[in-house]
Design an enzyme around this catalytic site. Structure first.
Site, short mmCIF file in Angstrom:
data_model
loop_
_atom_site.label_atom_id
_atom_site.label_comp_id
_atom_site.label_asym_id
_atom_site.label_seq_id
_atom_site.Cartn_x
_atom_site.Cartn_y
_atom_site.Cartn_z
N GLU A 69 47.43 -22.55 -7.42
CA GLU A 69 46.21 -22.75 -8.21
C GLU A 69 45.07 -21.85 -7.72
OE1 GLU A 69 46.35 -24.29 -10.84
OE2 GLU A 69 47.97 -25.77 -10.67
N HIS A 121 41.48 -30.11 -5.05
CA HIS A 121 42.30 -30.65 -6.14
C HIS A 121 43.32 -31.62 -5.56
CE1 HIS A 121 44.95 -31.12 -9.52
NE2 HIS A 121 45.93 -30.45 -8.94
N HIS A 160 45.93 -35.42 -6.64
CA HIS A 160 46.53 -36.29 -7.65
C HIS A 160 46.08 -37.73 -7.39
CE1 HIS A 160 49.96 -33.09 -7.75
NE2 HIS A 160 48.84 -32.64 -8.28
N HIS A 164 47.45 -35.58 -14.63
CA HIS A 164 47.77 -34.65 -13.53
C HIS A 164 46.92 -34.91 -12.29
CE1 HIS A 164 48.65 -30.23 -12.22
NE2 HIS A 164 48.24 -30.94 -11.19
#
Length: 274
Positions: A117, A141, A143, A212
């Site tokens: 990413e 980032h 989850h 996501h």
């Protein structure tokens, strides 16, 4: 010269990734973190740098990041193992002077690349550097379980999702008055999802990837972690509220406005109108 493993930024990444794994946000190789560094941050550790730094091309030129330094989690690396082998799990890199590629100066001792990413991170860094006049240095980032769960049951628009989280915990409006940006479901690891995320980062410090995970930003690793942690805690509350039959009472619009005035923040207007 000092050993880079003892640097504040390597130790900070070890703590952040360990905390994220312990929270249950980063199973297997899920999640990624990047921290923008200064030349002054890295200079004391040059003796640990590779004498022949490996060069890699970026998927698209990013001249706005020319000569910038970053420490980033590696692609395919498990957050639970960062504390065991940070030199293999992390990477210190510098973007080229033309913004077309980068050189790896430290890390990834067993090979590999920075997070898949990276484009999303770099595109968001560019936006947040402009929005905050260079103050924001972290893109994170993960989850986050309950935020993902809510993406299946709430309308996927910023106003609705933000209002739900503001009502889930009093501190939320104070911590993220700018609300939660939302992008459509998209294939991860692409320039397209990076473009969509960075567009939302112009207005929001949190961006939801439905089904996501979540992207968060901040000036420090602690601030970015705390931002996501606050939103995720509220999401957990609202998941439990729904499992108990839904709300009987909640924080009113007038109370949210009063909260903003008390703490000197301007709440996202669209979320107040829900």
């Amino acid at each position: 010269m000092q050993a880079i493993l003892s640097s504040w930024f390597v130790q900070g990444m070890i703590k952040a990734t360990s905390d994220m794994w312990l929270k249950g946000w980063d199973e297997r190789n899920g999640g990624n973190v990047s921290l923008r560094l200064t030349a002054e941050d890295v200079t004391p550790y040059e003796s640990d740098f590779s004498p022949q730094p490996r060069h890699e091309a970026l998927s698209q030129p990013m001249p706005e990041l020319a000569d910038c330094w970053f420490i980033v989690t590696g692609s395919g690396k498990f957050f639970r193992n960062v504390q065991l082998d940070p030199a293999d799990s992390l990477v210190v890199l510098q973007v080229d002077s033309d913004g077309k590629g980068y050189r790896i100066f430290w890390g990834l001792t067993n090979g590999g690349l920075p997070t898949s990413e990276l484009a999303s991170h770099f595109q968001s860094h560019i936006v947040r550097m402009g929005v905050t006049h260079g103050r924001d240095r972290v893109i994170m980032h993960c989850h986050a379980t309950n935020l993902i769960a809510l993406s299946y049951v709430l309308e996927l628009n910023t106003a609705t999702f933000t209002r739900e989280l503001w009502e889930g915990s009093t501190e939320c409006l104070v911590v993220f008055p700018d609300g939660v940006g939302i992008v459509p479901w998209m294939v991860p690891g692409t320039d397209s999802i990076g473009d969509a995320t960075s567009e939302q980062m112009k207005r929001h410090s949190l961006v939801l990837w439905p089904f996501h995970g979540i992207f968060g930003t901040g000036p420090t690793l602690d601030e970015a972690f705390g931002l996501i942690d606050t939103a995720e805690k509220s999401a957990e509350v609202m998941v439990k509220v729904r499992s108990m039959g839904g709300k009987k009472q909640t924080i009113s619009t007038e109370e949210l406005i009063a909260l903003g005035k008390r703490f000197g923040v301007t709440p996202l207007e669209a979320a107040l109108r829900v």
